[in-house]
Design a protein around this motif. Structure first.
Motif, short mmCIF file in Angstrom:
data_model
loop_
_atom_site.label_atom_id
_atom_site.label_comp_id
_atom_site.label_asym_id
_atom_site.label_seq_id
_atom_site.Cartn_x
_atom_site.Cartn_y
_atom_site.Cartn_z
N THR A 53 0.86 -1.19 0.00
CA THR A 53 0.00 0.00 0.00
C THR A 53 0.88 1.23 0.00
N ARG A 87 -2.11 -3.16 -3.80
CA ARG A 87 -1.51 -3.79 -4.99
C ARG A 87 -0.93 -5.13 -4.57
N ASP A 89 1.75 -8.10 -6.18
CA ASP A 89 2.68 -8.50 -7.24
C ASP A 89 2.97 -9.99 -7.14
N TYR A 161 0.61 -8.64 -11.86
CA TYR A 161 0.17 -7.91 -10.66
C TYR A 161 -1.32 -7.63 -10.77
N LEU A 163 -4.56 -4.87 -9.01
CA LEU A 163 -4.85 -3.67 -8.23
C LEU A 163 -6.25 -3.77 -7.62
#
Ligand SMILES: [Ca+2]
Ligand SMILES: [Ca+2]
Ligand SMILES: [Ca+2]
Length: 219
Positions: A53, A87, A89, A161, A163
């Motif tokens: 974050t 987010r 990854d 990734y 979001l």
């Protein structure tokens, strides 16, 4: 976390067509105040999945309490005011589908929840979904304390990734839990050939040395 992950991998593996098995991240070891959370499924010291974050206050790990269907605290809890708020990854990529539960800090039901978008390494959008939150029946009996939802997205290609953008319309905070997917090295170590840490460090050292040499040559 390890035994749970392994158990989940075995259970889900029975239904999986490919050799790779899914893992479920339960955030049992999440630390409040941190701005990132890393998962190393195979324990090789290289993180396979990293949540982050941009909120300098970091994550909380608790929020809605125990009376929820999709959240079993601890989870990752944070503000909804950012875009994105969260987010994740995938260092070895992920394919097939992603699934997680979330709850919103609203006292009314059927509210705006999360827009969850999945991208490849070239920032190409692979899939996006918008899921509302509503009160659920916990164990089929009592209504949950806060509205919640389940995100379950299938996609083609390999994701790099994803979001999360939680809506500010009805809630100032969100929490997620039980993030499920297939995360490369956590299930199939032979697929990934990570650069061992000492070699990677040596590489950085050599680059630094080269830069210094160039600089001294210029003088
Ligand atoms: Ca949990
Ligand atoms: Ca790893
Ligand atoms: Ca937001």
């Amino acid at each position: 976390m390890k035994p749970i992950t392994k158990c989940a991998a075995v259970l889900l593996g029975a239904f999986a067509a490919s050799g790779a098995n899914a893992a479920i991240l339960t955030f049992d070891d999440a630390i409040a105040g941190e701005t990132s959370y890393a998962f190393d499924g195979d324990g090789d010291g290289i993180d396979d999945v990293v949540f982050s974050t941009t909120d300098p206050s970091g994550f909380n790990t608790a929020g809605p309490g125990p009376n929820q269907s999709y959240i079993s605290e601890p989870g990752l809890e944070g503000t909804t005011i950012l875009a994105p708020d969260l987010r994740v990854d995938f260092l070895y990529g992920t394919a097939g589908s992603l699934r997680f539960g979330f709850a919103m800090s609203s006292l009314t039901g059927l509210v705006d929840g999360v827009e969850f978008s999945i991208y490849d390494t070239s920032d190409g959008l692979l899939a996006s979904t918008n899921v509302l939150a509503d009160f659920t029946l916990v164990d089929g009996v009592m209504e949950s304390s806060f509205p919640e939802g389940l995100v379950d997205v299938s996609f083609a290609g390999v994701a790099s990734y994803a979001l999360f953008d939680f809506s500010t319309n009805d809630a100032t905070r969100y929490i997620i839990d039980n993030f499920e997917g297939t995360f490369g090295s956590s299930e199939n170590v032979d697929n990934g050939v990570p650069v061992p840490a000492p070699l990677a460090l040596l590489g950085v050292g050599l680059v630094g040395l080269a830069t210094r040499k160039r600089r001294s040559a210029e003088h």
